[in-house]
Design a protein around this motif. Structure first.
Motif, PDB file in Angstrom:
ATOM      1  N   SER A   8     -32.328  13.927  23.433  1.00 47.69           N
ATOM      2  CA  SER A   8     -32.575  15.019  22.503  1.00 47.69           C
ATOM      3  C   SER A   8     -33.171  16.206  23.268  1.00 47.69           C
ATOM      4  CB  SER A   8     -33.546  14.568  21.415  1.00 47.69           C
ATOM      5  OG  SER A   8     -34.059  15.675  20.708  1.00 47.69           O
ATOM      6  N   GLU A   9     -32.738  17.416  22.927  1.00 44.73           N
ATOM      7  CA  GLU A   9     -33.250  18.588  23.647  1.00 44.73           C
ATOM      8  C   GLU A   9     -34.754  18.750  23.469  1.00 44.73           C
ATOM      9  OE1 GLU A   9     -32.388  23.348  24.349  1.00 44.73           O
ATOM     10  OE2 GLU A   9     -31.388  22.314  22.703  1.00 44.73           O
ATOM     11  N   THR A  10     -35.286  18.241  22.354  1.00 43.48           N
ATOM     12  CA  THR A  10     -36.745  18.289  22.159  1.00 43.48           C
ATOM     13  C   THR A  10     -37.455  17.613  23.325  1.00 43.48           C
ATOM     14  OG1 THR A  10     -36.475  18.258  19.756  1.00 43.48           O
ATOM     15  CG2 THR A  10     -38.625  17.608  20.612  1.00 43.48           C
ATOM     16  N   HIS A  61     -37.626  19.525  26.610  1.00 41.38           N
ATOM     17  CA  HIS A  61     -38.698  20.523  26.660  1.00 41.38           C
ATOM     18  C   HIS A  61     -40.076  19.892  26.847  1.00 41.38           C
ATOM     19  CE1 HIS A  61     -36.578  24.292  25.356  1.00 41.38           C
ATOM     20  NE2 HIS A  61     -35.664  23.383  25.055  1.00 41.38           N
ATOM     21  N   THR A 120     -33.049  25.976  12.008  1.00 40.84           N
ATOM     22  CA  THR A 120     -33.431  24.613  12.352  1.00 40.84           C
ATOM     23  C   THR A 120     -32.281  23.887  13.061  1.00 40.84           C
ATOM     24  OG1 THR A 120     -34.525  22.627  11.482  1.00 40.84           O
ATOM     25  CG2 THR A 120     -32.729  23.556  10.156  1.00 40.84           C
ATOM     26  N   TYR A 121     -32.451  22.580  13.216  1.00 41.70           N
ATOM     27  CA  TYR A 121     -31.470  21.733  13.891  1.00 41.70           C
ATOM     28  C   TYR A 121     -30.165  21.642  13.080  1.00 41.70           C
ATOM     29  CZ  TYR A 121     -35.523  20.078  16.625  1.00 41.70           C
ATOM     30  OH  TYR A 121     -36.623  19.986  17.442  1.00 41.70           O
ATOM     31  N   LEU A 127     -31.965  24.033  21.058  1.00 42.87           N
ATOM     32  CA  LEU A 127     -33.346  24.368  20.716  1.00 42.87           C
ATOM     33  C   LEU A 127     -33.736  25.714  21.311  1.00 42.87           C
ATOM     34  CD1 LEU A 127     -35.763  23.298  19.191  1.00 42.87           C
ATOM     35  CD2 LEU A 127     -36.405  21.985  21.210  1.00 42.87           C
ATOM     36  N   CYS A 167     -38.510  29.431  12.006  1.00 39.52           N
ATOM     37  CA  CYS A 167     -38.037  28.222  12.673  1.00 39.52           C
ATOM     38  C   CYS A 167     -38.686  26.989  12.047  1.00 39.52           C
ATOM     39  CB  CYS A 167     -38.381  28.254  14.162  1.00 39.52           C
ATOM     40  SG  CYS A 167     -37.692  29.659  15.055  1.00 39.52           S
ATOM     41  N   ILE A 220     -39.251  23.591  13.406  1.00 39.67           N
ATOM     42  CA  ILE A 220     -39.180  22.837  14.657  1.00 39.67           C
ATOM     43  C   ILE A 220     -40.570  22.299  15.000  1.00 39.67           C
ATOM     44  CG2 ILE A 220     -37.192  24.070  15.648  1.00 39.67           C
ATOM     45  CD1 ILE A 220     -39.199  25.814  17.187  1.00 39.67           C
TER      46      ILE A 220
END
Length: 305
Positions: A97-99, A102, A191-192, A222, A236, A238
């Motif tokens: 997941s891109e989360t 980060h 959002t996603y 993201l 956003c 997130i």
């Protein structure tokens, strides 16, 4: 008596429910796969129920599958134990997941390099529903995703939970106490993608309140969501942890809101397969890295950073 190659072919046909996909997995032709399965069925009886689009194990096939899994697992263990280098070699096909990209992916790669130096990591960044499908199709070995996924063929290892908030550029929304859901959705929301948990929760909140949002923008990137927020294109939805620097610099702020949002719960999820024994080790390393990251985050909060 079945040989290891036939058991391997049988295992992948059973796992992927397809003669064609199994032939791709074991790098042979579909007729060769059919021939090996026919030989096994001649010896042990009918192993598969043929259906229009796939195959399913019979009761006899399920019995053989358990033994095939054990044989292949022992073969992998033997190879690792007798390797001249004493080092596990291979490639980990990792979905992320891109989360997490980060937050702590780089630390995971560093820890993998130290613990399993013979393993290369092939990284694909994607959303959780796509990674679940990729796991089922044997396109990736391990996924760091929003889970757990309750399928008997998959194992889940908990990683961490992270809050989600309403976040916007300063001045976009007037600061006047806790904002109602109606006040928030007068602005575009970002959002996603639509098949993810945050979007579904947001949509359900709006539907239950019988409200009509101005717009809901979605993105699998993201970085794109954050940039749109900074450029005042909307609010956003997130996790604040992924925009820690932007919050500290004042480019974004967390909005006070009456409506709370559900946390995202991440897991390391992988298929229960005997052919890549280092995958479970990688999941354990991910748990350690996630725990270290969470402890550091808690220490920063306690110190007011």
């Amino acid at each position: 008596m079945a040989d290891f190659r036939s058991l391997e072919v049988f295992y992948w046909v059973a796992t992927l429910s397809s003669f064609r996909r199994a032939s791709e997995q074991v790098n042979t032709t579909q007729p060769a796969v059919s021939q090996r399965i026919a030989a096994l069925e001649h010896e042990y009886g009918t192993l598969f129920e043929r259906r229009s689009r796939d195959v399913a194990l019979t009761e006899r096939g399920r019995v053989l599958f358990g033994f095939a899994e054990r044989f292949l697992s022992l073969q992998v263990e033997m190879g690792a134990a007798l390797a001249e280098t004493g080092r596990t070699m291979g490639t980990l096909r990792l979905g992320v997941s891109e989360t997490i990209v980060h937050l702590w992916l780089s630390r995971f790669i560093e820890r993998m390099r130290a613990a399993l130096p013979g393993i290369s990591v092939d990284i694909a960044v994607d959303i959780s529903p796509n990674m679940q499908a990729a796991l089922a199709a044997n396109e990736i070995d391990l996924a760091f995703l929003v889970g757990p996924i309750t399928l008997p063929s998959l194992a889940n290892r908990p990683l961490f939970s992270i809050p989600v908030a309403w976040i916007a550029a300063p001045g976009l929304v007037p600061e006047d106490g806790a904002l109602s859901l109606g006040a928030l959705i007068r602005h575009p929301l970002i959002t996603y993608p639509r098949n993810t948990g945050p979007y579904v929760e947001l949509r359900d909140l709006v539907l239950r309140a019988n409200l009509l949002p101005s717009q809901i923008h979605t993105s699998a990137s993201l970085a794109t969501i954050v940039k749109m927020g900074i450029e005042r294109l909307g609010i956003c939805v997130i996790p604040p942890a992924v925009v820690r620097d932007e919050l500290a610099a004042g480019a974004l702020r967390i909005l006070p809101a009456e409506q709370s949002l559900s946390d995202l719960n991440f897991t390391a999820t992988f298929a229960k397969r005997p052919d890549a024994h280092f995958v479970a080790d990688a999941a354990r390393i991910a748990q350690e890295v996630a725990a270290d990251w969470a402890a550091g985050r808690q220490a920063d909060r306690a110190a007011g950073r």
